[in-house]
Scaffold this motif. Structure first.
Motif, PDB file in Angstrom:
ATOM      1  N   UNK B 492       0.838  -1.208   0.000  1.00  0.00           N
ATOM      2  CA  UNK B 492       0.000   0.000   0.000  1.00  0.00           C
ATOM      3  C   UNK B 492       0.867   1.250   0.000  1.00  0.00           C
ATOM      4  N   UNK B 493       1.878   1.268   0.817  1.00  0.00           N
ATOM      5  CA  UNK B 493       2.716   2.463   0.904  1.00  0.00           C
ATOM      6  C   UNK B 493       3.511   2.702  -0.377  1.00  0.00           C
ATOM      7  N   UNK B 543      -3.956  10.029  -2.368  1.00  0.00           N
ATOM      8  CA  UNK B 543      -5.089  10.699  -3.020  1.00  0.00           C
ATOM      9  C   UNK B 543      -5.207  10.244  -4.480  1.00  0.00           C
ATOM     10  N   UNK B 544      -4.057  10.220  -5.141  1.00  0.00           N
ATOM     11  CA  UNK B 544      -4.051   9.813  -6.552  1.00  0.00           C
ATOM     12  C   UNK B 544      -4.530   8.372  -6.690  1.00  0.00           C
ATOM     13  N   UNK B 545      -4.033   7.513  -5.791  1.00  0.00           N
ATOM     14  CA  UNK B 545      -4.422   6.107  -5.881  1.00  0.00           C
ATOM     15  C   UNK B 545      -5.926   5.945  -5.705  1.00  0.00           C
ATOM     16  N   UNK B 546      -6.486   6.767  -4.844  1.00  0.00           N
ATOM     17  CA  UNK B 546      -7.930   6.697  -4.620  1.00  0.00           C
ATOM     18  C   UNK B 546      -8.728   7.260  -5.792  1.00  0.00           C
ATOM     19  N   UNK B 547      -8.189   8.300  -6.416  1.00  0.00           N
ATOM     20  CA  UNK B 547      -8.889   8.847  -7.585  1.00  0.00           C
ATOM     21  C   UNK B 547      -8.925   7.805  -8.711  1.00  0.00           C
ATOM     22  N   UNK B 587      -4.848 -13.737   2.661  1.00  0.00           N
ATOM     23  CA  UNK B 587      -4.326 -13.126   3.892  1.00  0.00           C
ATOM     24  C   UNK B 587      -4.159 -11.617   3.740  1.00  0.00           C
ATOM     25  N   UNK B 588      -3.613 -11.204   2.600  1.00  0.00           N
ATOM     26  CA  UNK B 588      -3.170  -9.816   2.501  1.00  0.00           C
ATOM     27  C   UNK B 588      -4.246  -8.851   2.029  1.00  0.00           C
ATOM     28  N   UNK B 589      -5.193  -9.345   1.242  1.00  0.00           N
ATOM     29  CA  UNK B 589      -6.170  -8.412   0.687  1.00  0.00           C
ATOM     30  C   UNK B 589      -7.043  -7.757   1.760  1.00  0.00           C
ATOM     31  N   UNK B 590      -7.560  -8.544   2.734  1.00  0.00           N
ATOM     32  CA  UNK B 590      -8.366  -7.898   3.803  1.00  0.00           C
ATOM     33  C   UNK B 590      -7.551  -6.867   4.581  1.00  0.00           C
ATOM     34  N   UNK B 596      -6.152   0.786   3.628  1.00  0.00           N
ATOM     35  CA  UNK B 596      -6.637   1.752   2.649  1.00  0.00           C
ATOM     36  C   UNK B 596      -7.921   2.450   3.084  1.00  0.00           C
ATOM     37  N   UNK B 597      -8.538   1.901   4.136  1.00  0.00           N
ATOM     38  CA  UNK B 597      -9.888   2.355   4.506  1.00  0.00           C
ATOM     39  C   UNK B 597     -10.846   2.207   3.323  1.00  0.00           C
ATOM     40  N   UNK B 598     -10.745   1.039   2.701  1.00  0.00           N
ATOM     41  CA  UNK B 598     -11.645   0.695   1.589  1.00  0.00           C
ATOM     42  C   UNK B 598     -12.582  -0.395   2.069  1.00  0.00           C
ATOM     43  N   UNK B 599     -13.792  -0.383   1.507  1.00  0.00           N
ATOM     44  CA  UNK B 599     -14.734  -1.447   1.831  1.00  0.00           C
ATOM     45  C   UNK B 599     -14.899  -2.334   0.609  1.00  0.00           C
ATOM     46  N   UNK B 600     -14.314  -3.535   0.702  1.00  0.00           N
ATOM     47  CA  UNK B 600     -14.395  -4.472  -0.413  1.00  0.00           C
ATOM     48  C   UNK B 600     -13.866  -3.861  -1.723  1.00  0.00           C
ATOM     49  N   UNK B 601     -12.814  -3.109  -1.570  1.00  0.00           N
ATOM     50  CA  UNK B 601     -12.187  -2.540  -2.763  1.00  0.00           C
ATOM     51  C   UNK B 601     -12.702  -1.166  -3.144  1.00  0.00           C
TER      52      UNK B 601
END
Lengths: 621, 621
Positions: B492-493, B543-547, B587-590, B596-601
């Motif tokens: 993620x980082x 921010x960019x990754x989220x956009x 293991x890693x995706x959850x 990421x503070x994402x819900x199911x992607x």
């Protein structure tokens, strides 16, 4: 037969109409090559851009086309102004297109104008549909036929397709028109004419039967051909080995053009011979519609590198020379694949091979520092890393794609061998009237010098095939290195005879076995009901030959010549070592003009009147 | 730096205008990938046809682009909706385009609409000219650049060209945009977007100097990079062997995808390694604009079969995998030529190689009778004789042309590996989000499973390059076969960090040697005058990754997955034998979603607010 029905399609307007050709005109020009050329001269305006909408495409059958099976009446003749030479462009194609065209209701097609968007045409029992070719523009001819048949829901046995590949679309001057996977209206760049009209393909199908006026006499004529040809040893040779049977024969007399016409023998000829093809790669032989000769090769290959679909069209002798000996390439599997790809992109194998041969010589010279530095640098830049080295198939494969899309060096190669050589200031080209020569070195077969030089469509072996008497002994054997005026007469007569043969239309291979015009009298008389004689057939042929020449004269004919390589450079090897073609033209050309009643290559008023061609006197005025 | 000047060119109207991007927006997205993606999300309408005029192309520099030599600020970022995936399409390209674009007066270009006829654009000191591309449509990128420079009378050192080849013109979904002979905006099919707009090429040139607000601080930032990187062993490895230095390294840990991802080691890896290339074919190394690493290979070859111009761009590691080990092809000269031709026709080597690998597997299955008969028959028909057999380069060469022109089997291959496999009912594809995976088997490098699955543009190694810690030990060595949540955090980082790097724009290779965001603070603060911190850089990246993810969500994101081959089929060989990538994702995706503070992607409201992206809340509503 009282008349021909032609379909005229104007691609600019999308409109089409039926037209009749009256019996008088047919009796003057028969059909096929004769009628096509006559119409071309009448309809294509002087100085027309061969790639402009004012050029027209005439796709013709002849009176005997598709009439009966068992003899050789499956061929198609295509005529237009040539984008390669700017002169008469015409080509005779095997397969089964013209029979199906007649079955569809039409004895010929005239394609004029230019479609705004790419299209293809279907003609099914006189019903004409113009389809968008958006989905096949850019595709090869093999996929195009596959697509059209799928679209129409017809099997490979129903109807016939002719198509251009990317080469034609890109107005490559060596583009041809392909039918049935590998049958080609190959020479003079006719594919580029189709491309310039945005016409991708034509499909024909129908159930009409061509007219036979006097069935009894017609059957007599067919029987004669069937019998004389059926058991003839030439038929067997063609059936066993195809035209490639010539590789060893022509190599032996030192007339197999090798390494861009710098040699007349190829030490590896055996490896690319028809015998080798039959031994290792032949699946079976295959003929055109109704044909009993079956010279076509259906082949397979084995290597992973050079695959073709099992049973695809094998290379003809001319192709084996053009991309084989002339490039010093002896890998027959590679030649088979390269031929297959050339058919797919739709390019004349003869002009392409000669163009690559010129390129290979240029490349060799550039490597040795024998080209001016700026030319050498430009050549390397345009080659983009390709190394066209004698005997190496991979660059040839890439060059096919480069020429077809006019990419890099392909831009210049797409103009043909002569222009490529000129562009780089090199005399290294074998051509007449701007078209590259086929597979017989005229320095070793002297009559071929005259045949090439006087062929109206440019360097061609099929307008007179002097090889038949000089090498094969048909009708009688001559010494190929001898030069005399009698041979000039034989060339002239063959030209006239072949013009009639291409107009009936019958396969020219017949003339090896039925070499007299007399052999075709019953056939033609039977179909048409005309009281025709052998003399009239020859006169029709002579008329056609003169009309072609008139077309050329009107467009600024460069005259009857052979390029320097053949006139000034001696063959270094083989039985013809030390020979050029200079003596052949010096001795035979004046005699030829006398036989033709031509003045310096231009038909005289006298001959035009004899041939009832007064309407074209304005051209020689 | 207070603002960016963008040039908006509407190809439908032929009109263009200058537009400013204010400082606030720049500080949120920097430039490059960030600004391009932000604008793409704002401007490209939802459900736009990626190949329609409503798609837009954003060609971006970043604030440090072209500012000073000696560090790695020569790269260009291109963004559009992807024709391959239908999601965010973006690619970062080396070379010198963006510097010259800035010198020409523009920090970025927005290309919208569609020209009626093929065109190319020149931008010379803010003067914009739209030229007809009639004479280069259909041509390769190499000839295109040659043509443009000749037309404008400029040397290879003046200005920069980007261009598409026939693949882009034919809207091949793996088409890329090529610059300088072999630099590519390679992935996600951006060349097809240019082609769909009838835009062949762009030339930029000018003398403007990019703004540097605080010169002293900027120079401090540059000095830091120069010094830390200058003598770093990674720099030396990249300079000596290029990215191909990875062949042996990755093969050794059993992560070199081989034979369409059915193996993780290639017994002939040594023959296609960077070391072998340096030993036999390297002319010299070459960098992008101002670069001191110089990872680019300029190579030559020797064989007649596989020529390239001396000093042409050698293949990257990814290409060597894609058309080498993954096809079991070990002829490095052939790979060099194939790479050269792929650059010429303009196709992503990674997607192309994977697509050919799928084809080879299909062909093998068809041969063995393991495909349904109708599928096998169609496959053979469309192959038209080609034999795509493992390890054989010739069919690969022809397939390049076939895919670029969508001929025969090329029609299906032009849709990418995933669609080809689906078309023939086979699960034999390694992909994420519809894009084929690059050269690291995620079954042998577990973090790459997460990196691929969560890469917004589809299977990509450059959105997070977990190889750096899993294999190269940067910043610290992890066990590539271990699965843990700490790695999810690192992925993620890295994704966030890289997004910022791609937006400044600095070369990602820097991060091997200057792996901390801190290392870029002086540089960015100097150029912009902003009081920026390492934390802010990371936040911009996030921010960019989220956009990007929002773009995907809006277009119907298929989610974070890896295809079956990697989840269900065990690696049979090498150190990772017996492994799949299943455990990695389980293991890693959850954990990753939590970081990421994402819900199911899907980004949560919370993270959007944290990142000041409330304007896009409508997408997740």
């Amino acid at each position: 037969m009282t008349e021909f029905t032609l379909l005229r399609i104007n691609l600019s307007s999308g409109k089409s109409k039926d037209e009749k050709v009256d019996e008088k005109t047919l009796r003057k020009f028969l059909g096929g090559r004769g009628l096509g050329t006559y119409l071309a001269l009448k309809e294509i305006p002087r100085n027309a851009d061969a790639l402009g909408p004012e050029n027209k495409l005439f796709i013709m059958s002849g009176p005997v086309t598709g009439t009966a099976e068992g003899f050789e009446a499956g061929r198609t003749h295509v005529v237009a102004k040539s984008p390669l030479t700017g002169l008469i462009g015409e080509s005779n194609m095997g397969g089964r297109f013209a029979p199906w065209m007649r079955f569809s209701g039409y004895d010929g097609l005239i394609i004029e104008g230019k479609s705004e968007e790419p299209v293809w045409i279907s003609i099914v029992n006189s019903e004409i549909t113009i389809h968008s070719a958006k989905d096949i523009w850019g595709r090869g001819t093999h996929y195009t036929e596959h697509y059209i048949r799928k679209k129409l829901g017809v099997t490979p046995k129903e109807g016939a397709v002719l198509a251009i590949g990317p080469a034609g679309e890109n107005k490559v001057r060596l583009a041809n028109i392909i039918h049935a996977g590998g049958r080609a209206a190959g020479r003079t760049g006719l594919g580029a004419v189709m491309g310039s009209k945005n016409l991708k393909a034509i499909y024909v199908y129908g159930e009409r039967k061509p007219e036979i006026v006097d069935k009894e006499r017609f059957e007599k004529g067919v029987k004669l051909l069937k019998e004389k040809i059926g058991n003839h040893p030439v038929r067997k040779a063609l059936n066993n080995y195809g035209t490639a049977v010539l590789v060893n024969i022509i190599n032996e007399i030192g007339a197999l053009p090798t390494k861009n016409w710098t040699k007349g023998t190829f030490e590896k000829a055996e490896e690319i011979s028809g015998e080798k093809m039959a031994e290792k790669y032949l699946v079976k032989s295959r003929g055109c519609w109704g044909c009993q000769i079956e010279c076509g090769r259906l082949v397979k290959t084995y290597s992973p590198e050079w695959g073709v679909p099992e049973g695809s069209k094998g290379p003809e002798y001319e192709t084996i020379f053009a991309i084989g000996s002339n490039l010093e390439l002896s890998n027959l599997e590679a030649i088979i694949r390269l031929n297959h790809v050339l058919n797919d992109v739709g390019m004349d194998t003869i002009e392409f091979g000669n163009t690559v041969a010129v390129l290979m010589e240029l490349y060799e010279r550039a490597q040795k520092g024998e080209l001016p530095q700026d030319k050498a640098e430009e050549l390397f830049k345009l080659l983009d890393g390709l190394r066209p080295i004698w005997g190496t198939p991979n660059p040839v494969l890439e060059l096919i794609y480069k020429v077809a899309t006019r990419d890099g060096i392909g831009e210049y190669m797409a103009e043909g061998a002569k222009r490529l050589a000129e562009r780089f200031g090199c005399n290294c080209v074998a051509e007449a009237r701007g078209m590259s020569l086929p597979a017989y070195d005229p320095r070793a077969i002297k009559s071929m010098a005259l045949a090439y030089a006087t062929a109206n469509r440019g360097g061609c072996h099929l307008r007179a095939y002097a090889v038949s008497f000089e090498v094969l002994g048909i009708p009688k054997k001559t010494d190929p290195l001898e030069v005399n005026v009698e041979k000039a007469k034989m060339v002239k007569e063959q030209q006239d005879f072949f013009a009639a043969i291409d107009s009936m239309i019958v396969c020219k291979f017949n003339t090896f076995m039925t070499p007299s015009p007399e052999d075709y009298v019953d056939l033609l008389a039977g179909v048409t009901g005309w009281d025709v004689t052998a003399e009239e057939i020859m006169k029709i042929g002579e008329r056609i030959y003169n009309v072609e020449r008139l077309f050329n004269v009107r467009e600024g004919d460069p005259g009857d010549y052979l390029s320097r390589r053949l006139i000034e450079e001696k063959l270094p090897d083989g039985p013809a070592a030390g020979h050029t073609a200079k003596d052949a033209l010096e001795v035979m050309l004046p005699a030829y003009y006398e036989y033709r009643k031509w003045e310096n290559g231009i038909p005289s008023k006298e001959i035009l009147r004899e041939l009832d061609l007064q309407e074209f006197e304005y051209i020689i005025a």
